[in-house]
Motif scaffolding. Structure first.
Motif, PDB file in Angstrom:
ATOM      1  N   LEU A   1       0.832  -1.199   0.000  1.00 46.29           N
ATOM      2  CA  LEU A   1       0.000   0.000   0.000  1.00 46.29           C
ATOM      3  C   LEU A   1       0.872   1.256   0.000  1.00 46.29           C
ATOM      4  CD1 LEU A   1      -2.922   1.184   0.236  1.00 46.29           C
ATOM      5  CD2 LEU A   1      -2.575   1.147   2.718  1.00 46.29           C
ATOM      6  N   LEU A   2       1.887   1.258   0.847  1.00 50.14           N
ATOM      7  CA  LEU A   2       2.787   2.402   0.934  1.00 50.14           C
ATOM      8  C   LEU A   2       3.548   2.597  -0.380  1.00 50.14           C
ATOM      9  CD1 LEU A   2       4.007   4.652   2.721  1.00 50.14           C
ATOM     10  CD2 LEU A   2       5.775   2.997   3.377  1.00 50.14           C
ATOM     11  N   ALA A   3       4.099   1.530  -0.937  1.00 48.21           N
ATOM     12  CA  ALA A   3       4.853   1.630  -2.192  1.00 48.21           C
ATOM     13  C   ALA A   3       3.970   2.156  -3.319  1.00 48.21           C
ATOM     14  CB  ALA A   3       5.451   0.278  -2.566  1.00 48.21           C
ATOM     15  N   ASN A   4       2.758   1.620  -3.435  1.00 47.38           N
ATOM     16  CA  ASN A   4       1.837   2.080  -4.483  1.00 47.38           C
ATOM     17  C   ASN A   4       1.599   3.581  -4.364  1.00 47.38           C
ATOM     18  OD1 ASN A   4       1.598  -0.647  -5.115  1.00 47.38           O
ATOM     19  ND2 ASN A   4      -0.390  -0.867  -4.124  1.00 47.38           N
TER      20      ASN A   4
ATOM     21  N   PHE B   1       5.251   5.718  -4.831  1.00 50.35           N
ATOM     22  CA  PHE B   1       5.849   5.705  -6.165  1.00 50.35           C
ATOM     23  C   PHE B   1       4.876   6.060  -7.278  1.00 50.35           C
ATOM     24  CE2 PHE B   1       8.778   2.692  -3.905  1.00 50.35           C
ATOM     25  CZ  PHE B   1       9.892   3.525  -3.919  1.00 50.35           C
ATOM     26  N   GLU B   2       3.598   5.735  -7.120  1.00 51.92           N
ATOM     27  CA  GLU B   2       2.651   5.991  -8.207  1.00 51.92           C
ATOM     28  C   GLU B   2       1.754   7.205  -7.959  1.00 51.92           C
ATOM     29  OE1 GLU B   2       0.632   2.496  -9.714  1.00 51.92           O
ATOM     30  OE2 GLU B   2       2.234   1.254  -8.862  1.00 51.92           O
ATOM     31  N   MET B   3       1.363   7.425  -6.714  1.00 48.50           N
ATOM     32  CA  MET B   3       0.430   8.509  -6.408  1.00 48.50           C
ATOM     33  C   MET B   3       1.120   9.710  -5.763  1.00 48.50           C
ATOM     34  SD  MET B   3      -2.110   6.963  -7.633  1.00 48.50           S
ATOM     35  CE  MET B   3      -3.551   7.920  -7.221  1.00 48.50           C
ATOM     36  N   HIS B   4       2.410   9.574  -5.439  1.00 49.29           N
ATOM     37  CA  HIS B   4       3.222  10.645  -4.845  1.00 49.29           C
ATOM     38  C   HIS B   4       2.624  11.146  -3.527  1.00 49.29           C
ATOM     39  CE1 HIS B   4       5.416  10.396  -8.546  1.00 49.29           C
ATOM     40  NE2 HIS B   4       4.285  10.600  -9.216  1.00 49.29           N
ATOM     41  N   LYS B   5       2.114  10.209  -2.743  1.00 55.81           N
ATOM     42  CA  LYS B   5       1.586  10.542  -1.418  1.00 55.81           C
ATOM     43  C   LYS B   5       2.649  10.301  -0.364  1.00 55.81           C
ATOM     44  CE  LYS B   5      -3.299   9.730  -2.309  1.00 55.81           C
ATOM     45  NZ  LYS B   5      -4.484   8.974  -1.876  1.00 55.81           N
ATOM     46  N   SER B   6       2.411  10.851   0.805  1.00 60.04           N
ATOM     47  CA  SER B   6       3.358  10.722   1.912  1.00 60.04           C
ATOM     48  C   SER B   6       2.970   9.545   2.812  1.00 60.04           C
ATOM     49  CB  SER B   6       3.359  12.009   2.750  1.00 60.04           C
ATOM     50  OG  SER B   6       2.123  12.121   3.462  1.00 60.04           O
ATOM     51  N   GLU B   7       3.919   9.156   3.649  1.00 65.67           N
ATOM     52  CA  GLU B   7       3.635   8.087   4.617  1.00 65.67           C
ATOM     53  C   GLU B   7       2.518   8.506   5.574  1.00 65.67           C
ATOM     54  OE1 GLU B   7       6.957   8.949   8.026  1.00 65.67           O
ATOM     55  OE2 GLU B   7       7.599   8.498   5.989  1.00 65.67           O
TER      56      GLU B   7
END
Length: 173
Positions: free
Chosen positions: A87-90, A93-99
């Protein structure tokens, strides 16, 4: 608000089977949230392995690789999130969201169900990786710590054996 149970460990440590059994032993509707976006033959093999493990356990599968808020879960349900690292990687890397955005999404899910069992990879060091991967590993370690802090129970798996690092078996059913 529901309760959070964190199940962590290295790959092939028994995390998934242990987490599936926790959810299967809880009452109410059971959901399995799949976060992997398969891109390799190994990914597809892993997905099939997990599907076979869940057969007969009464899970409804929701494929939510980016946003947990997009899936409906009943308020008295038991939910398995497989897994935080995907979930975090998606999202990174793809949605440019933060942790923090991913963490807030997971906590939002905890508030919508009775129990959330979150599976995550742990014990990864960032040395020897390119800058982007090292930043992802740092983010994963941070989100894992924040989930540990929020969890009523935290279990570390190793070679199919569990160690209760926080709480105990009395907290998971």
């Amino acid at each position: 608000m529901g309760k959070l149970i964190l199940v962590s460990g290295e790959n092939n440590s028994g995390k998934s089977v242990f987490a599936e059994n926790i959810v299967a032993r809880n009452n109410g509707k059971r959901y399995y949230i799949a976060t992997m976006i398969p891109t390799t033959a190994d990914n597809f093999i892993r997905i099939e392995k997990h599907k076979k493990q869940r057969e007969g356990l009464g899970f409804t599968t929701l494929e939510l690789p980016y946003s947990l808020s997009e899936g409906y879960v009943e308020p008295d349900s038991s939910v398995l999130l497989e897994d935080v690292s995907n979930l975090l990687a998606n999202n990174i890397f793809e949605m440019h969201k933060s942790e923090d955005e991913v963490l807030n999404d997971i906590i939002g899910l905890v508030k919508r169900c009775r129990v959330l069992v979150a599976v995550t990879i742990s014990g990864i060091k960032n040395s020897g990786y390119d800058k982007g991967t090292a930043m992802y590993i740092d983010s994963l370690n941070k989100i894992n710590q924040k989930l540990y802090d929020e969890a009523v129970t935290a279990i570390k798996m190793s070679d199919g054996r569990c160690v209760y690092e926080k709480g105990g078996s009395y907290d998971i059913f």
